[in-house]
Design a protein around this motif. Sequence first.
Motif, short mmCIF file in Angstrom:
data_model
loop_
_atom_site.label_atom_id
_atom_site.label_comp_id
_atom_site.label_asym_id
_atom_site.label_seq_id
_atom_site.Cartn_x
_atom_site.Cartn_y
_atom_site.Cartn_z
N SER A 48 0.76 -1.35 -0.11
CA SER A 48 0.03 -0.21 0.05
C SER A 48 1.09 1.23 -0.04
O SER A 48 0.18 2.41 -0.36
CB SER A 48 -0.86 -0.04 1.19
OG SER A 48 -0.22 -0.08 2.43
N TYR A 49 2.15 1.06 0.15
CA TYR A 49 2.73 2.65 0.25
C TYR A 49 3.29 2.67 -1.02
O TYR A 49 3.64 1.91 -1.98
CB TYR A 49 4.38 1.99 1.02
CG TYR A 49 4.26 2.16 2.61
CD1 TYR A 49 4.05 3.51 3.07
CD2 TYR A 49 3.91 0.97 3.25
CE1 TYR A 49 3.92 3.47 4.66
CE2 TYR A 49 3.56 0.94 4.63
CZ TYR A 49 3.68 2.05 5.35
OH TYR A 49 3.66 2.13 6.88
N TYR A 50 3.34 4.09 -1.29
CA TYR A 50 3.74 4.66 -2.48
C TYR A 50 4.34 6.18 -2.39
O TYR A 50 3.95 6.94 -1.45
CB TYR A 50 2.61 4.83 -3.59
CG TYR A 50 1.62 6.00 -3.38
CD1 TYR A 50 1.34 6.75 -4.41
CD2 TYR A 50 0.77 5.94 -2.52
CE1 TYR A 50 0.44 7.89 -4.51
CE2 TYR A 50 0.01 7.02 -2.18
CZ TYR A 50 -0.16 8.13 -3.14
OH TYR A 50 -1.17 8.78 -3.19
N GLU A 51 4.95 6.76 -3.41
CA GLU A 51 5.39 8.10 -3.19
C GLU A 51 4.19 9.17 -3.30
O GLU A 51 3.67 9.07 -4.41
CB GLU A 51 6.49 8.50 -4.10
CG GLU A 51 6.96 9.81 -3.85
CD GLU A 51 8.11 10.07 -5.20
OE1 GLU A 51 8.32 11.27 -5.35
OE2 GLU A 51 8.62 9.18 -5.84
N MET A 52 3.82 9.97 -2.48
CA MET A 52 2.93 10.82 -2.61
C MET A 52 3.61 12.07 -3.74
O MET A 52 5.05 12.39 -3.59
CB MET A 52 2.66 11.60 -1.37
CG MET A 52 1.92 10.78 -0.44
SD MET A 52 1.52 11.46 1.18
CE MET A 52 0.07 12.58 0.53
N CYS A 53 3.06 12.86 -4.46
CA CYS A 53 3.38 13.61 -5.48
C CYS A 53 3.72 15.06 -4.81
O CYS A 53 3.43 15.91 -5.43
CB CYS A 53 2.16 13.79 -6.67
SG CYS A 53 1.73 12.08 -7.11
N TRP A 54 4.60 15.02 -4.27
CA TRP A 54 5.35 16.15 -3.65
C TRP A 54 6.66 16.06 -2.92
O TRP A 54 6.87 14.85 -2.43
CB TRP A 54 4.18 16.92 -2.61
CG TRP A 54 3.94 16.19 -1.28
CD1 TRP A 54 3.20 14.89 -1.38
CD2 TRP A 54 4.34 16.63 -0.16
NE1 TRP A 54 3.02 14.52 -0.05
CE2 TRP A 54 3.58 15.36 0.53
CE3 TRP A 54 4.64 17.51 0.56
CZ2 TRP A 54 3.85 15.37 2.04
CZ3 TRP A 54 4.81 17.61 1.75
CH2 TRP A 54 4.18 16.55 2.63
N SER A 55 7.47 17.01 -2.90
CA SER A 55 8.62 17.09 -2.09
C SER A 55 8.76 18.47 -1.51
O SER A 55 8.22 19.44 -2.27
CB SER A 55 9.79 16.52 -2.86
OG SER A 55 9.84 17.16 -3.93
N LEU A 56 9.53 18.61 -0.54
CA LEU A 56 9.63 20.01 -0.15
C LEU A 56 11.21 20.25 0.08
O LEU A 56 11.90 19.56 0.87
CB LEU A 56 9.18 19.79 1.48
CG LEU A 56 7.47 19.57 1.50
CD1 LEU A 56 6.96 19.51 2.87
CD2 LEU A 56 6.79 20.78 0.74
N ASP A 57 11.63 21.39 -0.56
CA ASP A 57 12.70 21.87 -0.55
C ASP A 57 13.18 22.50 1.05
O ASP A 57 12.58 23.67 0.85
CB ASP A 57 13.31 22.58 -1.52
CG ASP A 57 14.71 23.09 -1.86
OD1 ASP A 57 15.36 22.74 -0.74
OD2 ASP A 57 15.16 23.50 -2.86
N ILE A 58 13.61 21.98 1.73
CA ILE A 58 13.93 22.60 3.15
C ILE A 58 15.06 23.48 3.20
O ILE A 58 15.38 24.11 4.22
CB ILE A 58 13.94 21.60 4.05
CG1 ILE A 58 15.21 20.62 3.91
CG2 ILE A 58 12.82 20.63 4.37
CD1 ILE A 58 15.53 19.70 5.11
N GLU A 59 15.69 23.80 2.02
CA GLU A 59 16.83 24.68 2.02
C GLU A 59 16.63 25.92 1.20
O GLU A 59 17.71 26.74 0.96
CB GLU A 59 18.17 23.97 1.71
CG GLU A 59 18.80 23.28 2.60
CD GLU A 59 20.09 22.40 2.48
OE1 GLU A 59 20.48 22.59 1.20
OE2 GLU A 59 20.44 21.70 3.21
N TYR A 60 15.49 25.84 0.47
CA TYR A 60 15.43 27.12 -0.65
C TYR A 60 15.28 28.37 -0.14
O TYR A 60 15.75 29.46 -0.57
CB TYR A 60 14.15 26.75 -1.20
CG TYR A 60 12.68 27.28 -0.68
CD1 TYR A 60 12.30 28.45 -0.67
CD2 TYR A 60 12.23 26.47 0.34
CE1 TYR A 60 11.21 28.94 -0.06
CE2 TYR A 60 11.02 26.83 1.23
CZ TYR A 60 10.69 28.27 0.83
OH TYR A 60 9.62 28.52 1.45
#
Length: 524
Positions: A48-60
């Motif tokens: 049931s696990y999959y990659e959600m369609c988002w990522s967060l750049d925490i250094e931008y």
Amino acid sequence: MDKYLVPLNPTHQTKPIKRPRWKRILSELNGKFEPKYRHDVSGLLLQSYYEMCWSLDIEYMDYQAAYRKQGVSALEFDSKGIYLASVTKAGCLTVHDFENLSSQVNFECPSGLKEDETKHLLHISTPQQLDVVRWNLANQDEVACTSMKSSEVHIFDIGYILSDPVEASFSPELLKNIGLSFSLQHAYTILKVLRKRPTGTKSDVHRGLSDIAFSSNSNSRLVKVVALNKLRLPDLWITGHKDLILAYLFLPLICFLIFLTLWVLASDTYGVVNAWDRRMSDLPCLELTTHSSSKLNSIQLIEENQVVFGACENGIIHIWDLRGGNPATGFRSHKEAHSPVSSVKLASVLEKVGSLKAQSHIVSKGIYSIDIDPSCPYQLAFHLDDGWSGVLDIHNFQVTHVHCPPPPWLDGENVFTSLSCLRKPSWLRTDSIYAVGSAYNDGIHLLDFYPDPSSPCHVDYNEDLQCGPRENSHHKQNRFVPLSEGVTACATHPLNSTIVAGTKRSSLMVISQKYWSADADITV
């Protein structure tokens, strides 16, 4: 009444019909899933696990760090899953509110979504890299970080936040009658710095810290405030004890703040574990030595905070017993050092696995990380520099599980570039599932390390027996979840088992389960 009963005519005896046992009956009666049943259906969980369609750049938001992104080095949730702390190789410490983080998910947006900087509880940029971050197990307002290029542990209190952190100045004169050290400097993020004791040699410059562990024993956090409770404010006013008057007025606040963990351990790059007693000094009061200069990459504190496990770059796991005939609180010598009570060379233990030795040439490899299974406390997971993972049974020091991904040369990968990051896996809170970033591919491995030969990673696993017609229809197997970026660190939510992965591009990815809409036959 018997005379009114009609006797039945004798008939030929028939064999009773054997019906398969309903395995879910116990779960529905007592409202609890047994470990064996949870393992039977764990295959469905992994699928049931999959990659959600988002990522967060925490250094931008850091312009100085934008050109030197080197990846997320560590992640950790607090005990309730409310906050997520992360550190990067570029020197950024960030504390996220996970609920606000999740609310920004837009399933139709492309990856690379920018996180709202105003939602950060804490964001600090330092001029040097950061390699580890840990929450204080007893005081969840405190988060600690350090670096392999620094000899200091920085502890931040996220309960007090304004612009710049200020190091707390503890006055021993304040409340000295009851042995309290307390500071009312709560206008800023309180920064407590624990420093290594200098040895007077040139190697001090290169002795960084690689991992942190907090003690969670409630006995080490008890502070005697009974004497203060018995005092009356008029008596204090007459006698002129200004410090005690101040403490009396702020008694509820003091009682809340002083219940914190006093023991902090940190491993360094020269094979020493430093232990601080925060009641005494900001310098170590105890050292655990390995009698070698091999770097300690990871430490674990278990068995009621009395046993320490340390994993070295030379492939050896050392075990120290802090009791040693005396309680841990009895250590008072600034130069006291303890040797390990036992050491395990992991390569020698792996050679005892016949099926593994027949297929592989086993040599000593660096141990990147060790972690105790939260659902099975005698399982110590390890992750090696070449991508191998496994479990060491701390009762008999035997390897019970092992996972060996294909070597990189099968796909033409460059070993030296693939192994440049110190990967940090994480256990799911239940089901004995180990989430670890792949050493050579963009994705994570979800490994079934259930403490039973039915686990596909168990050294005694028999695939023909497990796939027989009488076995459960859910075939147990590990799963590789492909992602859009390479993973360096994983953290799992303590309540819903959501996985957050830090990447080589300093982004955060969420790997979660698919949710079906109740109104339409679609997944979200």
